[in-house]
Design an enzyme around this catalytic site. Structure first.
Site: not given
Length: 288
Positions: A205, A229, A279
């Protein structure tokens, strides 16, 4: 965030409150105002795996980040048993703080079995020894940034290979946006597939959303953009060994509606494609 690999491993030791219910601690000295999404995801992986038979391993996870986490209190992980099949097991994890759900993850586990095999080839890139430590890049911005980087991200060694933000042409594969780095844990990890999967989820991430800003000449830490995110997906193709070098080969096929989509192939140092990551995140312009 954890200032060392030891602290990261401590974060992955969850307290079991009841069947399917776990509590995760927070780093002690983090300066972050929100919980790092990779930390929540990694702890959720541990919670889910702890409810699954030992012969079943994580092969995919799908995440939604719903609310920013509060780093001052623990996070409670509630694991729902969705399905136990002969080959596949499915779990859904809700992470809660202050009585609200801040995160959802659906994870699928599979028994090992043989099958067809193929993969993309690994791109030709400089070795980790020839890449630039990310800490050195941060240090160029000022001593305070370097100190914060060391305090928050020393659990991993990250080396920047580069991007094509200054190139008009696509790369050899036809992709317009390319951003690459090497990463590995800053030390040896226990010989546990769960720990390696969770540590991989944690670091996945960190930089991915930044790839969606490459063609716009903007860096993820710029005051001109508000990043966050929104969702995150990982497909584990082969076992990962996060205490060895891995190439994070990132690209971004699209940005629109104040959102950027980034995808990545992850190769180990021998060239095996071990995972694919995707993502979508908020990349909202901020008026000066």
């Amino acid at each position: 965030m954890p200032a060392s690999l030891t602290e990261l491993l401590d974060l992955l030791e969850l307290e079991q409150l009841e069947v399917g219910l776990f509590r995760g601690r927070q780093p002690q000295n983090s300066m972050l105002k929100r919980v790092f999404g990779g930390q929540v995801a990694a702890q959720a992986v541990v919670a889910a795996q702890n409810t699954v038979p030992d012969d079943r391993h994580l092969h995919s996870l799908h995440i939604y980040f719903i609310l920013g986490g509060d780093p001052s209190i623990p996070i409670v992980y509630d694991v729902e048993n969705v399905r136990d099949g002969r080959s596949f097991t499915t779990r859904r994890v809700a992470a809660r703080q202050h009585g609200m759900i801040i995160f959802y993850m659906t994870a699928s586990f599979q028994v090992e079995e043989p099958g067809f095999e193929h993969q993309d080839p690994m791109p030709e890139v400089p070795s980790p020894d020839d890449a630039i430590p990310l800490g050195e890049i941060v240090k160029a911005r000022g001593a305070e940034y370097a100190e914060q980087w060391s305090r928050e991200w020393s659990s991993f060694d990250l080396r920047y290979v580069g991007d094509n933000r200054d190139e008009a042409a696509r790369d050899a594969s036809g992709r317009l946006v390319v951003q690459r780095l090497w990463f590995k844990a800053s030390g040896e990890l226990p010989a546990s597939r769960l720990i390696h999967n969770a540590a991989f989820t944690y670091i996945s991430d960190l930089s991915l959303l930044g790839a969606s800003l490459v063609p716009h000449g903007v860096y993820i830490g710029s005051p001109s953009v508000q990043p966050a995110s929104l969702d995150h997906v990982i497909w584990f193709h082969r076992p990962v060994a996060v205490d060895g070098w891995m190439l994070y080969d990132q690209s971004s096929p699209s940005a629109s509606g104040a959102r950027g989509l980034s995808t990545a192939r992850v190769f180990d140092e021998r060239g095996a494609l071990v995972a694919t990551v995707a993502q979508e995140g908020l990349i909202r312009r901020v008026s000066s």
